[in-house]
Design a protein around this motif. Structure first.
Motif, PDB file in Angstrom:
ATOM      1  N   LYS A   1       0.843  -1.201   0.000  1.00 43.56           N
ATOM      2  CA  LYS A   1       0.000   0.000   0.000  1.00 43.56           C
ATOM      3  C   LYS A   1       0.874   1.244   0.000  1.00 43.56           C
ATOM      4  O   LYS A   1       0.628   2.201  -0.755  1.00 43.56           O
ATOM      5  N   ASP A   2       1.927   1.235   0.830  1.00 45.20           N
ATOM      6  CA  ASP A   2       2.848   2.374   0.866  1.00 45.20           C
ATOM      7  C   ASP A   2       3.592   2.517  -0.459  1.00 45.20           C
ATOM      8  O   ASP A   2       3.838   3.634  -0.933  1.00 45.20           O
ATOM      9  N   MET A   3       3.948   1.386  -1.072  1.00 49.83           N
ATOM     10  CA  MET A   3       4.660   1.425  -2.352  1.00 49.83           C
ATOM     11  C   MET A   3       3.797   2.082  -3.434  1.00 49.83           C
ATOM     12  O   MET A   3       4.277   2.893  -4.228  1.00 49.83           O
TER      13      MET A   3
ATOM     14  N   ARG B   1      14.737   3.947  -0.857  1.00 53.82           N
ATOM     15  CA  ARG B   1      13.757   4.494   0.075  1.00 53.82           C
ATOM     16  C   ARG B   1      13.365   5.939  -0.224  1.00 53.82           C
ATOM     17  O   ARG B   1      12.600   6.548   0.511  1.00 53.82           O
ATOM     18  N   LYS B   2      13.884   6.492  -1.318  1.00 47.83           N
ATOM     19  CA  LYS B   2      13.688   7.912  -1.578  1.00 47.83           C
ATOM     20  C   LYS B   2      12.211   8.282  -1.660  1.00 47.83           C
ATOM     21  O   LYS B   2      11.737   9.213  -0.992  1.00 47.83           O
ATOM     22  N   LYS B   3      11.434   7.558  -2.480  1.00 48.45           N
ATOM     23  CA  LYS B   3      10.005   7.867  -2.626  1.00 48.45           C
ATOM     24  C   LYS B   3       9.254   7.594  -1.334  1.00 48.45           C
ATOM     25  O   LYS B   3       8.330   8.330  -0.962  1.00 48.45           O
ATOM     26  N   LEU B   4       9.646   6.541  -0.630  1.00 43.26           N
ATOM     27  CA  LEU B   4       8.960   6.167   0.609  1.00 43.26           C
ATOM     28  C   LEU B   4       9.162   7.239   1.674  1.00 43.26           C
ATOM     29  O   LEU B   4       8.222   7.610   2.390  1.00 43.26           O
TER      30      LEU B   4
ATOM     31  N   GLU C   1      10.408  -1.092 -10.232  1.00 41.63           N
ATOM     32  CA  GLU C   1      11.045  -1.066  -8.914  1.00 41.63           C
ATOM     33  C   GLU C   1      10.671  -2.253  -8.034  1.00 41.63           C
ATOM     34  O   GLU C   1      11.507  -2.767  -7.293  1.00 41.63           O
ATOM     35  N   ILE C   2       9.424  -2.700  -8.101  1.00 44.16           N
ATOM     36  CA  ILE C   2       8.957  -3.775  -7.232  1.00 44.16           C
ATOM     37  C   ILE C   2       8.359  -4.900  -8.082  1.00 44.16           C
ATOM     38  O   ILE C   2       7.570  -4.642  -9.006  1.00 44.16           O
ATOM     39  N   LEU C   3       8.727  -6.136  -7.760  1.00 45.93           N
ATOM     40  CA  LEU C   3       8.166  -7.323  -8.409  1.00 45.93           C
ATOM     41  C   LEU C   3       7.357  -8.110  -7.387  1.00 45.93           C
ATOM     42  O   LEU C   3       7.823  -8.349  -6.263  1.00 45.93           O
ATOM     43  N   VAL C   4       6.142  -8.503  -7.762  1.00 42.28           N
ATOM     44  CA  VAL C   4       5.287  -9.339  -6.914  1.00 42.28           C
ATOM     45  C   VAL C   4       4.999 -10.625  -7.680  1.00 42.28           C
ATOM     46  O   VAL C   4       4.533 -10.570  -8.822  1.00 42.28           O
TER      47      VAL C   4
END
Length: 392
Positions: free
Chosen positions: A182-184, A384-387, A332-335
């Motif tokens: 959700k944060d991503m 972590r820049k965007k987070l 950036e993220i793989l699920v």
């Protein structure tokens, strides 16, 4: 079934199709036939009601398949010719006792579905992808490609999109991993969901999209419109078009992606990346549309990288290094989703793409599925820049 088949020609003579009669009118004609015709006049009341339903389904619904379509627990319908039907329920496939009375009747149903989506299927174009009015995905294959009769496959989708809370309750994903994703999404990380056939990629993509902040302009691009995006007011839905009808020009996913970039999207959501459009998707991610989402067939997160490279090469010759740089810059993220032997679907792995080392794209696992434990954390995100910007 024989009574309904005998009465159907009489019913069709009574129906004035040019006036598009209402369902109530058709039921009125059916009731009259059942009461008047010798073959049904002396039937028990229970059987008369069954014949009534069979007749109605044969002219206004999908015939013997309608009972399966009316069952919300059925997730897949597989028709192997006119006399063999299978269905999936609770992850298990079973043989359905009913069958079509003829090959022609099954072909009529396929033509009805295809026609409602402005698609044509015949011996010259024996394969068609379409959808039902409720969004269920349909694939049909006719002769001469299908050797054992017309083949019809219907992938069901819930009337209401599955939420992340429901996925947590069903042990598809842990609450910690769901909160992380959700944060991503909120922070604008680009996410690609992978998995094999029927692992729930579209369902999971719908759940992810519900985390997009309000006020953004979202454009969805699909072969067949199936996504159920909720809570987004500024939503544009685009659907590809095949060359089926005479004089109709095809419109590909690649063209829709390029067009969408001129429509001022905040994010783009691709229903499935399956071919040369992978390059256009990567270009979109690298031109100011971070936070976009998509799905792709793959056997693992590592395999997803190889699949992306292969799909890009379907459309153009590029050095592998150039393709990998675009992947690392854009995604950036793989699920990765899996389906176990009991038919239950779950998130197998969540990973972060971690640069290029010695010509190989690095994959940094963040969550991994463990037997008897579920989805467990195994790493901390590096980029972590965007987070941090989200949390500041």
């Amino acid at each position: 079934m024989k009574e309904a088949e005998a009465l159907r020609p009489l019913l069709m003579e009574e129906i004035d199709i040019t006036k598009e009669p209402e369902d109530e009118k058709i039921l009125e004609l059916i009731d009259h036939l059942i009461l008047e015709e010798e073959i049904t006049r002396r039937l028990p009341v229970k059987r008369k009601l069954e014949v009534r339903q069979e007749l109605f389904y044969s002219v206004r619904r999908l015939d013997v398949l309608q009972e399966l379509l009316d069952d919300p627990e059925v997730t897949e319908i597989m028709v192997n010719g006119c006399d063999t039907i299978f269905a999936e329920k609770h992850g298990k496939i079973f043989h359905y006792e009913k069958k079509f009375t003829s090959r022609e009747k099954l072909e009529d149903i396929i033509q009805q579905i295809a026609g409602s989506c402005n698609r044509v299927v015949n011996e010259q174009n024996p394969i068609v992808d379409a959808r039902l009015e409720n969004g269920d995905r349909v694939n049909a294959v006719l002769r001469p490609v299908a050797l054992n009769g017309p083949i019809l496959t219907i992938r069901r989708f819930p009337e209401r999109p599955i939420t992340m809370a429901q996925l947590i309750a069903g042990n598809c994903i842990s609450r910690e991993a769901a909160d992380f994703l959700k944060d991503m999404v909120r922070a604008g990380y680009s996410i690609l969901v992978g998995g094999g056939t029927s692992t729930g990629k579209t369902t999971f993509l719908n759940a992810l999209s519900s985390c997009i902040p309000p006020g953004e302009r979202i454009i969805t691009i699909e072969d067949n419109a199936e996504l159920q995006i909720q809570g987004i007011e500024n939503l544009v839905r685009l659907e590809a078009r095949e060359t089926h009808l005479e004089g109709q020009q095809s419109i590909t996913i690649r063209e829709l992606i390029r067009t969408s970039l001129r429509m001022r999207p905040s994010r783009i959501i691709i229903g499935e990346v399956r071919g040369a459009e992978a390059w256009d998707f990567l270009q979109a991610l690298n031109t100011g549309h971070s936070g976009s989402l998509g799905t792709a067939h793959a056997n693992s997160t590592k395999d997803m990288i190889g699949r992306l490279e292969a799909m890009v090469l379907m459309g153009m010759e590029l050095p592998p290094e150039a393709i990998r740089r675009q992947i690392v810059s854009g995604i950036e993220i793989l699920v990765h989703l899996e389906r176990d032997v009991d038919g239950k679907r779950h998130v197998e792995e969540i990973s972060e793409i971690d640069g290029i080392c010695d010509g190989t794209i690095g994959i940094h696992p963040l969550f991994q599925w463990e037997p008897r434990k579920g989805l467990m954390p195994c790493g901390t995100i590096k980029n972590r820049k965007k987070l941090e910007r989200l949390r500041s």
